[in-house]
Motif scaffolding. Structure first.
Motif, PDB file in Angstrom:
ATOM      1  N   ASP A 125       0.806  -1.221   0.000  1.00  0.00           N
ATOM      2  CA  ASP A 125       0.000   0.000   0.000  1.00  0.00           C
ATOM      3  C   ASP A 125       0.846   1.282   0.000  1.00  0.00           C
ATOM      4  O   ASP A 125       0.390   2.337   0.404  1.00  0.00           O
ATOM      5  N   ARG A 168       2.580   1.655  -3.061  1.00  0.00           N
ATOM      6  CA  ARG A 168       2.855   1.693  -4.501  1.00  0.00           C
ATOM      7  C   ARG A 168       1.993   2.733  -5.218  1.00  0.00           C
ATOM      8  O   ARG A 168       0.852   2.952  -4.828  1.00  0.00           O
ATOM      9  N   GLU A 177       0.354   2.631  -7.906  1.00  0.00           N
ATOM     10  CA  GLU A 177      -0.921   2.118  -8.425  1.00  0.00           C
ATOM     11  C   GLU A 177      -1.970   2.001  -7.319  1.00  0.00           C
ATOM     12  O   GLU A 177      -3.170   2.129  -7.571  1.00  0.00           O
ATOM     13  N   PHE A 178      -1.511   1.789  -6.102  1.00  0.00           N
ATOM     14  CA  PHE A 178      -2.439   1.782  -4.966  1.00  0.00           C
ATOM     15  C   PHE A 178      -3.014   3.191  -4.746  1.00  0.00           C
ATOM     16  O   PHE A 178      -4.215   3.366  -4.532  1.00  0.00           O
ATOM     17  N   ALA A 190      -5.538   4.075  -7.393  1.00  0.00           N
ATOM     18  CA  ALA A 190      -6.807   3.369  -7.156  1.00  0.00           C
ATOM     19  C   ALA A 190      -7.575   4.026  -6.015  1.00  0.00           C
ATOM     20  O   ALA A 190      -8.811   4.136  -6.065  1.00  0.00           O
ATOM     21  N   PHE A 191      -6.872   4.499  -5.007  1.00  0.00           N
ATOM     22  CA  PHE A 191      -7.577   5.165  -3.910  1.00  0.00           C
ATOM     23  C   PHE A 191      -8.179   6.487  -4.371  1.00  0.00           C
ATOM     24  O   PHE A 191      -9.295   6.843  -3.967  1.00  0.00           O
TER      25      PHE A 191
END
Lengths: 229, 229
Positions: B135, B137, B139-140, B143-144
């Motif tokens: 969490d 990264r 990409e995380f 996405a959030f």
């Protein structure tokens, strides 16, 4: 070995039906409830009874103080609206909306799932009756599932995917009640009222009571709860 | 009127530098810290001092008990690893990883932002030194951000977008320290140790202390904290 699922259990009609569905699908259930400063704290006693009733593998009650930020009739000293018709209920984001509540709840479900090595999370959200809540929409759930798979060890290792199940999302309240009755749910244990009396008697006039009563009525059933005259 | 930003403030080097960057960009800062049963609770005292030092508009400390689920050396009675080299640190997801912690923290930031009508959240995550944490990264984070814009009133109304800022994500520890020094950060207030003594003296041998010391060394600076011999 049974597959494991975390079920968000508020003690209300929707989450209890969702728990029954998860059990019926063969999952070993880990129930998670929140003590978040809600007015309707009697819900938590009901959640405990329901968890016991369904013989879940574990039931955790997580305490978080959402009142600290304020901003909702469910946690603040703002009056809960009553006697509203359906058009009024769906016309705007309700004052009973708690900012980011489902995002917070799902995040804890994710932590609990990761610790228990569960790859399934069940959530009783509904996009029909709660169209005004941004975090009850299908696109929100899909976005959370994507996030969950990036956020966790399982996601990084790319082995298995975590799934968010929302079996009620497109059902009417009457459909939900019919499904629950089929599965043997005892609705006398559940409490949906936003503003119950201390002993748990529902008010009968908040949005949530009105939707519940209408649901039972449309299902041709009698709500087993006692309401004031 | 200044734009508002919620900044996640742990009291460590990274989050304090992030706060300095948000202030430097002209944001009115709302700092949010967590009392989550971490071993290194002295962090919270530092967070208070740092928030005061930067004259934030508000500082909230949210209590959540992540120990309830277990599963991490930062909250359980599992030993924090020490004396590891970089290869060992990055070889796997560390035992100091707290399941879904950043997801939970960001969810609360989102709630706080929504109540304060802030459209910016600053997070001091770093993908260089903490490559093992899922969490942290990029990409995380993306996405959030997608989730946040679906989860909130602002998102539903489609008026304005909420942005997650991660100004440190691609910086080395030395770069972070250099940037902080430029912005006048007093690193003697910050604490990064996973296992400090009660008074706040860092151990000097956990992953976090080792990364911090290496960062100061590579920046050609001396860490103002006192370490044991």
């Amino acid at each position: 070995m049974k597959n494991k699922a975390v079920v968000l259990l508020s003690g209300g009609l929707d989450s209890t039906t969702t728990l029954a569905i998860a059990k019926n699908q063969g999952f070993e259930v880990y129930a998670l409830s929140f003590d978040y400063g809600q007015r309707h704290r009697v819900e938590l006693e009901r959640a405990r009874m329901i968890a016991q009733n369904f013989e879940v593998a574990d039931h955790q009650i997580m305490t978080i103080d959402l009142r600290q930020f304020g901003g909702s009739a469910l946690t603040d000293s703002i009056d809960v609206p009553t006697h509203r018709n359906e058009k009024e209920m769906s016309s705007e984001i309700p004052i009973t909306y708690v900012p980011a509540r489902n995002t917070i709840f799902l995040s804890f479900c994710l932590a609990y799932a990761e610790v228990k090595k569960a790859l399934n999370i069940f959530l009783g959200v509904n996009a029909v009756d709660y169209s005004g809540y941004p975090d009850c929409r299908p696109e929100f759930i899909t976005a959370f599932e994507t996030l969950a798979n990036l956020a966790t060890k399982a996601g990084v290792e790319g082995k298995e995917n975590l799934k968010i199940h929302t079996p009620l999302i497109q059902l009417t309240k009457a459909d939900i009640i019919r499904r629950g009755i089929e599965l043997g749910v005892d609705y006398s244990l559940t409490l949906s009222c936003y503003n119950p009396e201390e002993g748990g008697t529902p008010c009968g006039i908040c949005d949530s009571c009105l939707l519940r009563l209408k649901g039972f009525s449309e299902a041709g059933l009698k709500d087993p709860l006692d309401y004031p005259e």
